[in-house]
Enzyme design. Sequence first.
Site, PDB file in Angstrom:
ATOM      1  CG  HIS A   3      -1.814  -1.198   1.399  1.00 54.52           C
ATOM      2  ND1 HIS A   3      -1.937  -2.028   2.274  1.00 54.52           N
ATOM      3  CD2 HIS A   3      -2.961  -1.566   0.360  1.00 54.52           C
ATOM      4  CE1 HIS A   3      -2.892  -2.851   2.079  1.00 54.52           C
ATOM      5  NE2 HIS A   3      -3.522  -2.302   0.905  1.00 54.52           N
ATOM      6  CE  LYS A  54     -11.072  -7.836   1.968  1.00 55.70           C
ATOM      7  NZ  LYS A  54      -9.728  -6.917   1.421  1.00 55.70           N
ATOM      8  NE  ARG A  94      -3.068  -6.901  -4.860  1.00 51.39           N
ATOM      9  CZ  ARG A  94      -3.715  -7.649  -4.087  1.00 51.39           C
ATOM     10  NH1 ARG A  94      -3.170  -8.293  -3.076  1.00 51.39           N
ATOM     11  NH2 ARG A  94      -4.795  -8.212  -4.321  1.00 51.39           N
ATOM     12  CB  SER A 152      -4.018  -6.950   4.542  1.00 49.79           C
ATOM     13  OG  SER A 152      -3.805  -6.070   3.986  1.00 49.79           O
TER      14      SER A 152
HETATM   15  N1  COA Z   1      -0.021  -4.196  -1.927  1.00 51.94           N
HETATM   16  C1  COA Z   1      -0.146  -4.983  -1.082  1.00 51.94           C
HETATM   17  N2  COA Z   1      -1.448  -5.562  -0.986  1.00 51.94           N
HETATM   18  C2  COA Z   1      -2.764  -5.025  -1.587  1.00 51.94           C
HETATM   19  C3  COA Z   1      -2.359  -3.884  -2.361  1.00 51.94           C
HETATM   20  C4  COA Z   1      -1.040  -3.571  -2.744  1.00 51.94           C
HETATM   21  N3  COA Z   1      -0.665  -2.493  -3.175  1.00 51.94           N
HETATM   22  N4  COA Z   1      -3.422  -3.572  -2.950  1.00 51.94           N
HETATM   23  C5  COA Z   1      -4.374  -4.536  -2.457  1.00 51.94           C
HETATM   24  N5  COA Z   1      -3.839  -5.040  -1.663  1.00 51.94           N
HETATM   25  C6  COA Z   1      -4.275  -6.218  -0.877  1.00 51.94           C
HETATM   26  C7  COA Z   1      -5.234  -5.715   0.412  1.00 51.94           C
HETATM   27  O1  COA Z   1      -4.314  -5.819   1.350  1.00 51.94           O
HETATM   28  C8  COA Z   1      -6.537  -6.790   0.733  1.00 51.94           C
HETATM   29  O2  COA Z   1      -5.848  -7.828   1.308  1.00 51.94           O
HETATM   30  P1  COA Z   1      -6.879  -8.781   1.946  1.00 51.94           P
HETATM   31  O3  COA Z   1      -7.856  -9.064   1.113  1.00 51.94           O
HETATM   32  O4  COA Z   1      -5.942 -10.024   2.421  1.00 51.94           O
HETATM   33  O5  COA Z   1      -7.163  -7.914   3.086  1.00 51.94           O
HETATM   34  C9  COA Z   1      -6.603  -7.119  -0.717  1.00 51.94           C
HETATM   35  O6  COA Z   1      -5.434  -6.869  -1.674  1.00 51.94           O
HETATM   36  C10 COA Z   1      -7.700  -6.517  -1.557  1.00 51.94           C
HETATM   37  O7  COA Z   1      -7.426  -5.176  -1.112  1.00 51.94           O
HETATM   38  P2  COA Z   1      -8.257  -3.841  -1.860  1.00 51.94           P
HETATM   39  O8  COA Z   1      -8.180  -4.187  -3.213  1.00 51.94           O
HETATM   40  O9  COA Z   1      -7.573  -2.766  -1.146  1.00 51.94           O
HETATM   41  O10 COA Z   1      -9.828  -4.112  -1.460  1.00 51.94           O
HETATM   42  P3  COA Z   1     -10.181  -3.957   0.106  1.00 51.94           P
HETATM   43  O11 COA Z   1     -11.128  -5.207   0.317  1.00 51.94           O
HETATM   44  O12 COA Z   1      -9.168  -3.874   0.966  1.00 51.94           O
HETATM   45  O13 COA Z   1     -11.245  -2.699  -0.199  1.00 51.94           O
HETATM   46  C11 COA Z   1     -12.911  -1.315  -1.053  1.00 51.94           C
HETATM   47  C12 COA Z   1     -12.216  -2.768  -1.224  1.00 51.94           C
HETATM   48  C13 COA Z   1     -12.873  -1.167   0.181  1.00 51.94           C
HETATM   49  C14 COA Z   1     -11.995  -0.270  -1.741  1.00 51.94           C
HETATM   50  C15 COA Z   1     -14.085  -1.337  -1.852  1.00 51.94           C
HETATM   51  O14 COA Z   1     -14.911  -2.649  -1.177  1.00 51.94           O
HETATM   52  C16 COA Z   1     -14.803  -0.283  -1.550  1.00 51.94           C
HETATM   53  O15 COA Z   1     -14.782   1.072  -2.138  1.00 51.94           O
HETATM   54  N6  COA Z   1     -16.090  -0.368  -0.778  1.00 51.94           N
HETATM   55  C17 COA Z   1     -16.887   0.860  -0.256  1.00 51.94           C
HETATM   56  C18 COA Z   1     -18.283   0.409  -1.214  1.00 51.94           C
HETATM   57  C19 COA Z   1     -18.121   0.608  -2.352  1.00 51.94           C
HETATM   58  O16 COA Z   1     -17.996   1.889  -2.978  1.00 51.94           O
HETATM   59  N7  COA Z   1     -17.917  -0.395  -3.052  1.00 51.94           N
HETATM   60  C20 COA Z   1     -17.720  -0.311  -4.786  1.00 51.94           C
HETATM   61  C21 COA Z   1     -19.121  -0.302  -5.405  1.00 51.94           C
HETATM   62  S1  COA Z   1     -18.900  -0.574  -6.889  1.00 51.94           S
END
Ligand code: COA
Length: 164
Positions: free
Chosen positions: A22, A46, A95, A133
């Site tokens: 991140h 989550k 990624r 994560s």
């Molecule tokens: N380096 C390391 N890990 C990374 C990364 C990076 N650059 N980018 C993403 N990841 C990992 C995260 O740590 C996470 O790991 P985990 O699944 O083990 O927790 C995984 O990849 C997915 O992360 P991310 O893509 O950031 O998604 P998220 O689940 O953490 O968040 C939201 C998703 C919150 C952004 C999304 O659900 C959201 O916007 N929610 C609000 C409601 C909304 O608007 N929804 C969309 C409607 S279309």
Amino acid sequence: MSESNTRIAIYPGTFDPITNGHLDIIMRAAPLFDRVIVTLALNSDKDPLFSVEERMEMMRRTVKDFPHVEAAKFSGLAVDFAHREKANVIIRGLRAVSDFEFEFQMALMNRKQRPEIDTVYLMPDERYTYLSSSIVKEVARHGGNAEAFVPPFVLDLMREKYGK
Ligand code: COA
């Protein structure tokens, strides 16, 4: 610079915990925008290990040396939060090809909600393409070495949580 020319981006996620992957994305985004808001999605599906306050504190400490990057939280849709903050970009990390399908779907749905907001994808350094994560927590939970994957204060907090 007038407000309409200000480039504001949000970087939403669950950040449970924030990792060096991140951070790598934040470092790439920082010079591209006038303001970057790293923001915690409160209504993620989550079941996080770290509380909202713990995650916010880790995010704040991670961004503290970037002058125009800040930490925030939101509930509801990311595009609505972006709109409230006058942001026109959502940053996401890409990624691997496996991220693409979900990201594509989310970007198009977000565009449907608010066409003026675009999603910008940044690719982390290849050292972090396999990080998540969950995988970092898994290593820490079993007493493995997660030092290369998270900032030192995150490592300490994970060790504390898992008693390792
Ligand atoms: N380096 C390391 N890990 C990374 C990364 C990076 N650059 N980018 C993403 N990841 C990992 C995260 O740590 C996470 O790991 P985990 O699944 O083990 O927790 C995984 O990849 C997915 O992360 P991310 O893509 O950031 O998604 P998220 O689940 O953490 O968040 C939201 C998703 C919150 C952004 C999304 O659900 C959201 O916007 N929610 C609000 C409601 C909304 O608007 N929804 C969309 C409607 S279309």
